[in-house]
Scaffold this motif. Structure first.
Motif, PDB file in Angstrom:
ATOM      1  N   GLN A   4      35.448   7.155  -9.857  1.00  0.00           N
ATOM      2  CA  GLN A   4      34.955   5.910 -10.436  1.00  0.00           C
ATOM      3  C   GLN A   4      35.227   4.780  -9.458  1.00  0.00           C
ATOM      4  OE1 GLN A   4      33.492   5.648 -13.559  1.00  0.00           O
ATOM      5  NE2 GLN A   4      33.091   3.466 -13.198  1.00  0.00           N
ATOM      6  N   ALA A   5      34.158   4.241  -8.881  1.00  0.00           N
ATOM      7  CA  ALA A   5      34.300   3.149  -7.919  1.00  0.00           C
ATOM      8  C   ALA A   5      34.058   1.815  -8.609  1.00  0.00           C
ATOM      9  CB  ALA A   5      33.308   3.318  -6.782  1.00  0.00           C
ATOM     10  N   CYS A   6      34.804   0.819  -8.192  1.00  0.00           N
ATOM     11  CA  CYS A   6      34.609  -0.525  -8.729  1.00  0.00           C
ATOM     12  C   CYS A   6      35.090  -1.543  -7.704  1.00  0.00           C
ATOM     13  CB  CYS A   6      35.334  -0.702 -10.044  1.00  0.00           C
ATOM     14  SG  CYS A   6      37.109  -0.567  -9.937  1.00  0.00           S
ATOM     15  N   GLY A   7      34.829  -2.803  -7.976  1.00  0.00           N
ATOM     16  CA  GLY A   7      35.319  -3.872  -7.121  1.00  0.00           C
ATOM     17  C   GLY A   7      34.249  -4.574  -6.312  1.00  0.00           C
ATOM     18  N   GLY A   8      33.016  -4.110  -6.416  1.00  0.00           N
ATOM     19  CA  GLY A   8      31.953  -4.768  -5.679  1.00  0.00           C
ATOM     20  C   GLY A   8      31.669  -6.155  -6.222  1.00  0.00           C
ATOM     21  N   GLY A   9      30.838  -6.883  -5.506  1.00  0.00           N
ATOM     22  CA  GLY A   9      30.487  -8.222  -5.947  1.00  0.00           C
ATOM     23  C   GLY A   9      29.726  -8.960  -4.863  1.00  0.00           C
ATOM     24  N   SER A  10      29.595 -10.249  -5.061  1.00  0.00           N
ATOM     25  CA  SER A  10      28.893 -11.112  -4.100  1.00  0.00           C
ATOM     26  C   SER A  10      29.881 -12.064  -3.456  1.00  0.00           C
ATOM     27  CB  SER A  10      27.788 -11.903  -4.814  1.00  0.00           C
ATOM     28  OG  SER A  10      26.804 -11.042  -5.333  1.00  0.00           O
ATOM     29  N   TYR A 108      33.496  14.215   7.010  1.00  0.00           N
ATOM     30  CA  TYR A 108      32.187  13.602   6.793  1.00  0.00           C
ATOM     31  C   TYR A 108      31.397  14.353   5.734  1.00  0.00           C
ATOM     32  CZ  TYR A 108      33.558  11.505  11.202  1.00  0.00           C
ATOM     33  OH  TYR A 108      34.252  10.853  12.175  1.00  0.00           O
ATOM     34  N   ASP A 109      31.917  15.481   5.277  1.00  0.00           N
ATOM     35  CA  ASP A 109      31.269  16.290   4.255  1.00  0.00           C
ATOM     36  C   ASP A 109      32.118  16.264   2.997  1.00  0.00           C
ATOM     37  OD1 ASP A 109      32.682  19.511   4.793  1.00  0.00           O
ATOM     38  OD2 ASP A 109      33.217  17.648   5.825  1.00  0.00           O
ATOM     39  N   TYR A 110      31.495  15.978   1.861  1.00  0.00           N
ATOM     40  CA  TYR A 110      32.224  15.815   0.620  1.00  0.00           C
ATOM     41  C   TYR A 110      31.551  16.569  -0.522  1.00  0.00           C
ATOM     42  CZ  TYR A 110      34.910  12.362   3.082  1.00  0.00           C
ATOM     43  OH  TYR A 110      35.744  11.754   3.986  1.00  0.00           O
ATOM     44  N   ASP A 111      32.369  16.996  -1.455  1.00  0.00           N
ATOM     45  CA  ASP A 111      31.858  17.774  -2.583  1.00  0.00           C
ATOM     46  C   ASP A 111      31.625  16.941  -3.831  1.00  0.00           C
ATOM     47  OD1 ASP A 111      34.047  20.482  -1.632  1.00  0.00           O
ATOM     48  OD2 ASP A 111      31.939  20.173  -1.129  1.00  0.00           O
ATOM     49  N   TYR A 112      32.358  15.863  -3.966  1.00  0.00           N
ATOM     50  CA  TYR A 112      32.289  15.084  -5.193  1.00  0.00           C
ATOM     51  C   TYR A 112      32.016  13.619  -4.865  1.00  0.00           C
ATOM     52  CZ  TYR A 112      34.755  19.261  -6.648  1.00  0.00           C
ATOM     53  OH  TYR A 112      35.114  20.560  -6.868  1.00  0.00           O
ATOM     54  N   TRP A 113      31.153  13.016  -5.664  1.00  0.00           N
ATOM     55  CA  TRP A 113      30.747  11.643  -5.404  1.00  0.00           C
ATOM     56  C   TRP A 113      30.858  10.798  -6.674  1.00  0.00           C
ATOM     57  CZ3 TRP A 113      29.070   9.884  -0.616  1.00  0.00           C
ATOM     58  CH2 TRP A 113      28.935  10.874   0.366  1.00  0.00           C
ATOM     59  N   GLY A 114      31.207   9.549  -6.465  1.00  0.00           N
ATOM     60  CA  GLY A 114      31.215   8.611  -7.567  1.00  0.00           C
ATOM     61  C   GLY A 114      29.929   7.815  -7.613  1.00  0.00           C
ATOM     62  N   GLN A 115      29.798   7.002  -8.629  1.00  0.00           N
ATOM     63  CA  GLN A 115      28.643   6.113  -8.687  1.00  0.00           C
ATOM     64  C   GLN A 115      28.881   4.970  -7.707  1.00  0.00           C
ATOM     65  OE1 GLN A 115      31.246   5.405 -10.277  1.00  0.00           O
ATOM     66  NE2 GLN A 115      31.294   3.206 -10.497  1.00  0.00           N
ATOM     67  N   GLY A 116      27.890   4.282  -7.319  1.00  0.00           N
ATOM     68  CA  GLY A 116      28.036   3.232  -6.332  1.00  0.00           C
ATOM     69  C   GLY A 116      28.449   1.905  -6.930  1.00  0.00           C
ATOM     70  N   THR A 117      28.950   1.044  -6.062  1.00  0.00           N
ATOM     71  CA  THR A 117      29.251  -0.331  -6.446  1.00  0.00           C
ATOM     72  C   THR A 117      28.612  -1.250  -5.402  1.00  0.00           C
ATOM     73  OG1 THR A 117      31.028  -1.866  -7.060  1.00  0.00           O
ATOM     74  CG2 THR A 117      31.512  -0.330  -5.265  1.00  0.00           C
ATOM     75  N   GLN A 118      27.896  -2.259  -5.884  1.00  0.00           N
ATOM     76  CA  GLN A 118      27.123  -3.116  -4.993  1.00  0.00           C
ATOM     77  C   GLN A 118      28.007  -4.164  -4.333  1.00  0.00           C
ATOM     78  OE1 GLN A 118      23.586  -3.157  -4.282  1.00  0.00           O
ATOM     79  NE2 GLN A 118      24.273  -4.618  -2.724  1.00  0.00           N
ATOM     80  N   VAL A 119      27.850  -4.293  -3.027  1.00  0.00           N
ATOM     81  CA  VAL A 119      28.499  -5.360  -2.267  1.00  0.00           C
ATOM     82  C   VAL A 119      27.397  -6.186  -1.622  1.00  0.00           C
ATOM     83  CG1 VAL A 119      29.928  -5.919  -0.273  1.00  0.00           C
ATOM     84  CG2 VAL A 119      30.611  -4.076  -1.834  1.00  0.00           C
ATOM     85  N   THR A 120      27.392  -7.477  -1.897  1.00  0.00           N
ATOM     86  CA  THR A 120      26.394  -8.376  -1.344  1.00  0.00           C
ATOM     87  C   THR A 120      27.099  -9.503  -0.602  1.00  0.00           C
ATOM     88  OG1 THR A 120      24.856  -7.895  -3.152  1.00  0.00           O
ATOM     89  CG2 THR A 120      24.429  -9.866  -1.842  1.00  0.00           C
ATOM     90  N   VAL A 121      26.750  -9.656   0.676  1.00  0.00           N
ATOM     91  CA  VAL A 121      27.332 -10.710   1.495  1.00  0.00           C
ATOM     92  C   VAL A 121      26.204 -11.654   1.893  1.00  0.00           C
ATOM     93  CG1 VAL A 121      28.723 -11.284   3.502  1.00  0.00           C
ATOM     94  CG2 VAL A 121      29.018  -9.063   2.357  1.00  0.00           C
ATOM     95  N   SER A 122      26.275 -12.855   1.378  1.00  0.00           N
ATOM     96  CA  SER A 122      25.185 -13.803   1.604  1.00  0.00           C
ATOM     97  C   SER A 122      25.692 -15.223   1.490  1.00  0.00           C
ATOM     98  CB  SER A 122      24.080 -13.563   0.573  1.00  0.00           C
ATOM     99  OG  SER A 122      23.071 -14.545   0.675  1.00  0.00           O
ATOM    100  N   SER A 123      25.111 -16.094   2.306  1.00  0.00           N
ATOM    101  CA  SER A 123      25.464 -17.510   2.219  1.00  0.00           C
ATOM    102  C   SER A 123      24.528 -18.245   1.253  1.00  0.00           C
ATOM    103  CB  SER A 123      25.395 -18.150   3.604  1.00  0.00           C
ATOM    104  OG  SER A 123      24.113 -17.969   4.169  1.00  0.00           O
TER     105      SER A 123
END
Length: 123
Positions: A4-10, A108-123
């Motif tokens: 479970q990934a979290c912490g993304g944002g703008s 570089y090879d993985y068996d298990y993946w979490g859902q993504g979290t969006q990171v947006t860097v913008s002025s």
């Protein structure tokens, strides 16, 4: 196994974010965790990984010196501290895991993946 990934944002350029990846389902903590990112129309890109012990940390050249990966095995959580963010860091970030009791090298090879979290860097 679940991640479970979290912490993304703008954030603005130069800002910081810390991503977290909570891992569950492994019988032990002998697993490697990696972070990847992907933007629309592009292939998924390796960002960083950490061995089960936390001693081995590895980074893509594009983030070296700005991102720091770490893990807390007591909490079964891996962190990606991202500093001095740039517009080109904008992406969906994914964490992934693979059983790797030996460690000692980047994976570089993985068996298990979490859902993504969006990171947006913008002025």
């Amino acid at each position: 196994v679940q991640l479970q990934a979290c912490g993304g944002g703008s954030v603005r350029p130069g800002g910081s974010l810390r991503l977290s990846c909570a891992v569950s389902g492994f019988e032990s903590d002998r697993y490697c965790v990696g972070w990847f990112r992907q933007t629309p129309g592009k292939e998924r890109e390796y960002v960083s990984s950490v061995t089960w012990s936390g001693i081995g940390t590895y980074y893509a050249d594009s983030v070296k010196g700005r991102f720091t990966i770490s893990r807390d095995n007591a909490k079964s959580t891996v962190y990606l501290q991202m500093n001095d963010l740039k517009a080109e860091d904008t992406a969906v970030y994914y964490c992934a895991a693979v059983y790797d009791p030996l460690g000692g090298k980047p994976r570089y090879d993985y068996d298990y993946w979490g859902q993504g979290t969006q990171v947006t860097v913008s002025s």
